[in-house]
Design a protein around this motif. Structure first.
Motif, PDB file in Angstrom:
ATOM      1  N   VAL B  14      45.565  53.742  27.558  1.00  0.00           N
ATOM      2  CA  VAL B  14      46.875  53.505  26.660  1.00  0.00           C
ATOM      3  C   VAL B  14      46.855  54.570  25.640  1.00  0.00           C
ATOM      4  O   VAL B  14      47.945  55.319  25.278  1.00  0.00           O
ATOM      5  CB  VAL B  14      47.222  52.207  26.180  1.00  0.00           C
ATOM      6  N   LEU B  15      45.833  54.440  24.727  1.00  0.00           N
ATOM      7  CA  LEU B  15      45.776  55.435  23.446  1.00  0.00           C
ATOM      8  C   LEU B  15      45.642  56.957  23.973  1.00  0.00           C
ATOM      9  O   LEU B  15      45.864  57.721  23.055  1.00  0.00           O
ATOM     10  CB  LEU B  15      44.983  54.962  22.599  1.00  0.00           C
ATOM     11  N   SER B  16      45.178  57.286  25.089  1.00  0.00           N
ATOM     12  CA  SER B  16      44.910  58.560  25.463  1.00  0.00           C
ATOM     13  C   SER B  16      46.261  59.316  25.911  1.00  0.00           C
ATOM     14  O   SER B  16      46.242  60.527  25.827  1.00  0.00           O
ATOM     15  CB  SER B  16      44.466  58.829  26.744  1.00  0.00           C
ATOM     16  N   TYR B  17      47.556  58.720  25.585  1.00  0.00           N
ATOM     17  CA  TYR B  17      48.475  59.489  25.690  1.00  0.00           C
ATOM     18  C   TYR B  17      49.081  59.686  24.123  1.00  0.00           C
ATOM     19  O   TYR B  17      50.229  59.595  23.832  1.00  0.00           O
ATOM     20  CB  TYR B  17      49.927  58.617  26.236  1.00  0.00           C
ATOM     21  N   THR B  18      48.065  60.493  23.484  1.00  0.00           N
ATOM     22  CA  THR B  18      48.186  60.859  22.176  1.00  0.00           C
ATOM     23  C   THR B  18      49.445  61.660  21.810  1.00  0.00           C
ATOM     24  O   THR B  18      50.226  61.209  20.942  1.00  0.00           O
ATOM     25  CB  THR B  18      47.165  61.696  21.814  1.00  0.00           C
ATOM     26  N   HIS B  19      49.801  62.626  22.616  1.00  0.00           N
ATOM     27  CA  HIS B  19      50.820  63.378  22.562  1.00  0.00           C
ATOM     28  C   HIS B  19      52.037  62.826  22.767  1.00  0.00           C
ATOM     29  O   HIS B  19      53.129  62.946  21.357  1.00  0.00           O
ATOM     30  CB  HIS B  19      50.792  64.637  23.598  1.00  0.00           C
ATOM     31  N   MET B 179      59.538  52.853  20.655  1.00  0.00           N
ATOM     32  CA  MET B 179      59.711  51.751  21.640  1.00  0.00           C
ATOM     33  C   MET B 179      59.965  52.264  23.322  1.00  0.00           C
ATOM     34  O   MET B 179      59.233  51.646  24.150  1.00  0.00           O
ATOM     35  CB  MET B 179      60.982  50.979  21.303  1.00  0.00           C
ATOM     36  N   TYR B 180      60.737  53.207  23.123  1.00  0.00           N
ATOM     37  CA  TYR B 180      61.095  54.030  24.423  1.00  0.00           C
ATOM     38  C   TYR B 180      59.797  54.600  25.207  1.00  0.00           C
ATOM     39  O   TYR B 180      59.527  54.429  26.436  1.00  0.00           O
ATOM     40  CB  TYR B 180      62.261  54.748  24.259  1.00  0.00           C
ATOM     41  N   THR B 181      59.325  55.349  24.211  1.00  0.00           N
ATOM     42  CA  THR B 181      57.940  55.955  24.691  1.00  0.00           C
ATOM     43  C   THR B 181      56.980  54.743  25.176  1.00  0.00           C
ATOM     44  O   THR B 181      56.316  55.182  26.168  1.00  0.00           O
ATOM     45  CB  THR B 181      57.352  56.514  23.432  1.00  0.00           C
ATOM     46  N   GLY B 182      56.846  53.807  24.494  1.00  0.00           N
ATOM     47  CA  GLY B 182      56.090  52.700  25.075  1.00  0.00           C
ATOM     48  C   GLY B 182      56.484  52.192  26.723  1.00  0.00           C
ATOM     49  O   GLY B 182      55.744  52.319  27.487  1.00  0.00           O
ATOM     50  N   SER B 183      57.594  52.174  26.913  1.00  0.00           N
ATOM     51  CA  SER B 183      58.392  51.854  28.035  1.00  0.00           C
ATOM     52  C   SER B 183      57.894  52.808  29.067  1.00  0.00           C
ATOM     53  O   SER B 183      57.398  52.486  30.287  1.00  0.00           O
ATOM     54  CB  SER B 183      59.735  51.475  28.190  1.00  0.00           C
ATOM     55  N   ILE B 184      57.993  54.309  28.620  1.00  0.00           N
ATOM     56  CA  ILE B 184      57.473  55.034  29.638  1.00  0.00           C
ATOM     57  C   ILE B 184      55.879  55.021  30.023  1.00  0.00           C
ATOM     58  O   ILE B 184      55.305  55.085  31.206  1.00  0.00           O
ATOM     59  CB  ILE B 184      57.738  56.589  29.029  1.00  0.00           C
ATOM     60  N   ILE B 185      55.171  54.859  28.790  1.00  0.00           N
ATOM     61  CA  ILE B 185      53.578  54.914  29.056  1.00  0.00           C
ATOM     62  C   ILE B 185      53.492  53.498  30.116  1.00  0.00           C
ATOM     63  O   ILE B 185      52.469  53.412  30.781  1.00  0.00           O
ATOM     64  CB  ILE B 185      52.868  54.722  27.743  1.00  0.00           C
ATOM     65  N   VAL B 186      54.065  52.254  29.862  1.00  0.00           N
ATOM     66  CA  VAL B 186      53.831  51.269  30.717  1.00  0.00           C
ATOM     67  C   VAL B 186      54.246  51.677  32.044  1.00  0.00           C
ATOM     68  O   VAL B 186      53.247  51.377  33.284  1.00  0.00           O
ATOM     69  CB  VAL B 186      54.818  50.058  30.253  1.00  0.00           C
ATOM     70  N   SER B 187      55.376  52.339  32.410  1.00  0.00           N
ATOM     71  CA  SER B 187      55.743  52.840  33.718  1.00  0.00           C
ATOM     72  C   SER B 187      54.665  53.525  34.526  1.00  0.00           C
ATOM     73  O   SER B 187      54.267  53.439  35.566  1.00  0.00           O
ATOM     74  CB  SER B 187      56.999  53.318  33.781  1.00  0.00           C
ATOM     75  N   ASP B 188      53.906  54.184  33.575  1.00  0.00           N
ATOM     76  CA  ASP B 188      52.629  55.184  34.000  1.00  0.00           C
ATOM     77  C   ASP B 188      51.508  54.650  33.931  1.00  0.00           C
ATOM     78  O   ASP B 188      50.588  54.630  34.811  1.00  0.00           O
ATOM     79  CB  ASP B 188      52.591  56.332  32.960  1.00  0.00           C
ATOM     80  N   PHE B 190      51.066  50.700  34.006  1.00  0.00           N
ATOM     81  CA  PHE B 190      51.170  49.242  34.241  1.00  0.00           C
ATOM     82  C   PHE B 190      50.178  48.479  33.259  1.00  0.00           C
ATOM     83  O   PHE B 190      49.561  47.550  33.531  1.00  0.00           O
ATOM     84  CB  PHE B 190      50.688  49.200  35.658  1.00  0.00           C
ATOM     85  N   ARG B 191      50.173  48.756  31.912  1.00  0.00           N
ATOM     86  CA  ARG B 191      49.436  48.111  30.870  1.00  0.00           C
ATOM     87  C   ARG B 191      50.308  47.822  29.740  1.00  0.00           C
ATOM     88  O   ARG B 191      50.415  48.101  28.493  1.00  0.00           O
ATOM     89  CB  ARG B 191      48.274  49.029  30.281  1.00  0.00           C
ATOM     90  N   PRO B 192      51.377  46.729  30.159  1.00  0.00           N
ATOM     91  CA  PRO B 192      52.352  46.398  29.012  1.00  0.00           C
ATOM     92  C   PRO B 192      51.780  45.655  28.128  1.00  0.00           C
ATOM     93  O   PRO B 192      52.231  45.911  26.938  1.00  0.00           O
ATOM     94  CB  PRO B 192      53.342  45.474  29.810  1.00  0.00           C
ATOM     95  N   LEU B 193      50.701  44.958  28.087  1.00  0.00           N
ATOM     96  CA  LEU B 193      50.040  44.069  27.226  1.00  0.00           C
ATOM     97  C   LEU B 193      49.504  45.152  25.932  1.00  0.00           C
ATOM     98  O   LEU B 193      49.946  45.044  24.773  1.00  0.00           O
ATOM     99  CB  LEU B 193      48.794  43.349  27.568  1.00  0.00           C
ATOM    100  N   VAL B 199      52.844  49.471  20.151  1.00  0.00           N
ATOM    101  CA  VAL B 199      53.946  49.642  19.556  1.00  0.00           C
ATOM    102  C   VAL B 199      54.152  48.692  18.393  1.00  0.00           C
ATOM    103  O   VAL B 199      54.345  49.140  17.169  1.00  0.00           O
ATOM    104  CB  VAL B 199      55.154  49.448  20.200  1.00  0.00           C
ATOM    105  N   ALA B 200      53.738  47.354  18.610  1.00  0.00           N
ATOM    106  CA  ALA B 200      53.952  46.477  17.210  1.00  0.00           C
ATOM    107  C   ALA B 200      53.098  46.728  16.134  1.00  0.00           C
ATOM    108  O   ALA B 200      53.603  46.758  15.051  1.00  0.00           O
ATOM    109  CB  ALA B 200      53.705  45.037  17.736  1.00  0.00           C
ATOM    110  N   ILE B 201      51.881  47.138  16.606  1.00  0.00           N
ATOM    111  CA  ILE B 201      50.997  47.431  15.351  1.00  0.00           C
ATOM    112  C   ILE B 201      51.365  48.831  14.741  1.00  0.00           C
ATOM    113  O   ILE B 201      51.243  48.906  13.508  1.00  0.00           O
ATOM    114  CB  ILE B 201      49.378  47.812  15.875  1.00  0.00           C
ATOM    115  N   ALA B 202      51.958  49.981  15.594  1.00  0.00           N
ATOM    116  CA  ALA B 202      52.269  50.939  14.659  1.00  0.00           C
ATOM    117  C   ALA B 202      53.366  50.711  13.904  1.00  0.00           C
ATOM    118  O   ALA B 202      53.639  51.218  12.340  1.00  0.00           O
ATOM    119  CB  ALA B 202      53.056  51.737  15.759  1.00  0.00           C
TER     120      ALA B 202
END
Ligand SMILES: Nc1ncnc2c1ncn2[C@@H]1O[C@H](COP(=O)(O)OP(=O)(O)O)[C@@H](O)[C@H]1O
Ligand SMILES: [Mg+2]
Lengths: 262, 223
Positions: B14-19, B179-188, B190-193, B199-202
């Motif tokens: 999940v964190l590898s999506y740094t950009h 928030m929206y970026t989070g949803s994009i990464i989730v769809s990529d 499948f790690r919503p948790l 996102v919350a921590i940020a």
């Protein structure tokens, strides 16, 4: 009062209503240069309203008001000054209030400088000299850098007097300036006012301090329910009141009026 | 329950999506700063208008404030994004239309904060200034505003904190904030948790120091 003396303030038939309440109901008064007028009367009789009308903090409903050479007529013409004109009218009249109302974000010195600097655009060094002199005069030379919250009530009120005097007003108005003070602090403020009177300051003083009235007033005005019920030389009004309402009001203070100066 | 036992956390992916994360964070901060600044300007102007002694001036401002305080922010954002362009018959840039609701919402609260600060100043300060001969402008600038701004700062910081959180509602109009970026990464991934926890921590890392700062400001003004 000689006919040659210069009239500083002339009020004629002044009235002020708040809705249905008529707080001042036709008051007339003439104050000569250097004169001290003391206004007395029961609470709610319109003393503050009368004083606030003189510097137009309240807009009178009727009558005329002359301060120096400036005449304002509140009759049909309604020549109430506005904006900068109104500010200039007030700048020539000093006023001190019961609650001091010092500016809390400024030191004693800055408070006294505020009028000359903000209103008269006087250069700061010059205003500072004026302010230091005045603070010394009211006995606060050592307190110039203190903020109001670090001063006693009596000291705050003396700063407020200096602040008003810094505008070099033509007349000073005092509205029960010792009423909010602890009894032991009243004397220091009255002493400053006595000194101003001795120096020839023209003053209108609303007060319940009858000894002050007896010692300093040239003229006493007794108000009741918005009207003047008695007016005249201090000794006459205070010691030999003609009006029964004056007599009954004064009877509450008899010990103070009769008392001899130590 | 079984899921909780077998679930293997993997923040690495999940964190590898740094950009993407950095861009999302930038968008969130940009909308926060922009809408807060815009709201502040509206607040000062409308707050001053409320001091004018004419109902023709104060009444519209009152209605503006009440409309924005009494409708949900989500509805405002959607309305300004989808409905306003139809009303005005113009094409607004998406980023602009998306920020309008947020800005006007902040403006409504800032107006109240500004007005509250001004009227909290004792009336003795006004009469003492007038008695010295100050004009309305002089007494505002030298006497009232210096005292009032000090009192406005804590509620203003608090409202700004809320505003930063509220930018997450931009999600509904597809603005790529955190928030929206989070949803994009989730769809990529499948790690919503992991994603939504991140996102919350940020948000927490940005806002927690701000709330501490706000509390300190409040304590300092109170003394
Ligand atoms: N701003 C105001 N609005 C309405 N009524 C007022 C206002 N100020 C004073 N009054 C009324 O005017 C009368 C005179 O008040 P005031 O001049 O304060 O009397 P005093 O100073 O002699 O105690 C009182 O009845 C008071 O309630
Ligand atoms: Mg009074």
């Amino acid at each position: 009062m000689t006919s040659s003396s210069e009239v500083m303030v002339k009020v004629e038939g002044l009235r002020k209503s708040y809705g249905n309440v008529e707080a001042v109901r036709g008051v007339s008064l003439e104050v000569d240069r250097g004169q001290v007028v003391v206004v007395i009367g029961p609470s709610g009789c319109g003393k503050s309203t009368f004083l606030r009308c003189i510097n137009l903090l309240e807009k009178p409903s009727a009558g005329t008001l002359q301060v120096g050479d400036r005449l304002v007529d509140f009759g049909a013409t309604h020549s109430m000054p506005r904006g900068r004109d109104l500010a200039r009218f007030r700048a020539r009249i000093g006023m001190v209030f019961q609650q001091f109302d010092l500016f809390p974000h400024m030191t004693a010195l800055q408070n006294v400088m505020s009028g000359p600097v903000i209103v008269k655009k006087m250069p700061k060094p010059e205003a500072e000299t004026v302010a230091r002199d005045l603070l010394a005069k009211v006995g606060l030379a050592a307190f110039t850098e203190r903020f109001p919250r670090n001063l006693s009530g009596g000291q705050q009120q003396r700063v407020a007097i200096a602040r008003a005097m810094a505008m070099a007003p033509e007349i000073m108005l005092f509205d029960e300036v010792t009423s909010a003070l602890d009894p032991e602090l009243v004397g220091e403020v009255l002493d400053v006012m006595k000194q101003l009177a001795t120096d020839g300051t023209t003053m209108i003083v609303v007060t319940h301090e009858m000894a002050f009235a007896r010692d300093v007033a040239d003229q006493v005005l007794v108000m009741d329910a918005g009207q003047v019920v008695e007016q005249g030389r201090a000794e006459e009004v205070l010691l030999r009141p003609q009006n029964p309402r004056t007599a009954s009001f004064l009877s509450r203070f008899h010990s103070t009026i009769g008392e001899r100066k130590a | 329950m079984i899921l909780a036992v077998v679930y293997k956390w993997d923040f690495g992916l999940v964190l590898s999506y740094t950009h993407l994360w950095a861009k999302g964070l930038g968008v969130t901060l940009a909308y926060s700063v922009g809408t807060i600044a815009g709201g502040m300007i509206i607040g000062v102007i409308c707050g001053l208008l409320l001091l004018v002694r004419s109902r023709w001036v104060t009444l519209p401002v009152h209605y503006y404030v009440e409309i924005f305080r009494c409708t949900p922010l989500l509805v405002q954002i959607v309305w300004f994004y989808y409905a306003l362009p139809i009303v005005l018959q113009v094409e607004l840039p998406d980023w602009f239309a998306a920020g309008l609701g947020l800005t006007l919402y902040m403006g409504a609260f800032a107006t109240e904060i500004f007005r509250g600060g001004i009227i909290s100043i004792d009336k003795g300060q006004w009469q003492a200034s007038r008695a010295l001969g100050m004009t309305g402008g002089e007494l505002m600038r030298h006497i009232i505003l210096p005292q009032a701004t000090k009192r406005m700062i804590p509620p203003f910081v608090n409202q700004s904190i809320i505003q930063l959180k509220n930018t997450s509602l931009l999600y509904v109009v597809a603005i790529p904030d955190l928030m929206y970026t989070g949803s994009i990464i989730v769809s990529d991934t499948f790690r919503p948790l992991e994603v939504y926890t991140s996102v919350a921590i940020a948000y927490f890392i940005i806002l927690y120091p701000l709330t501490l700062w706000a509390a300190r400001l409040e304590a300092r003004v109170d003394q």
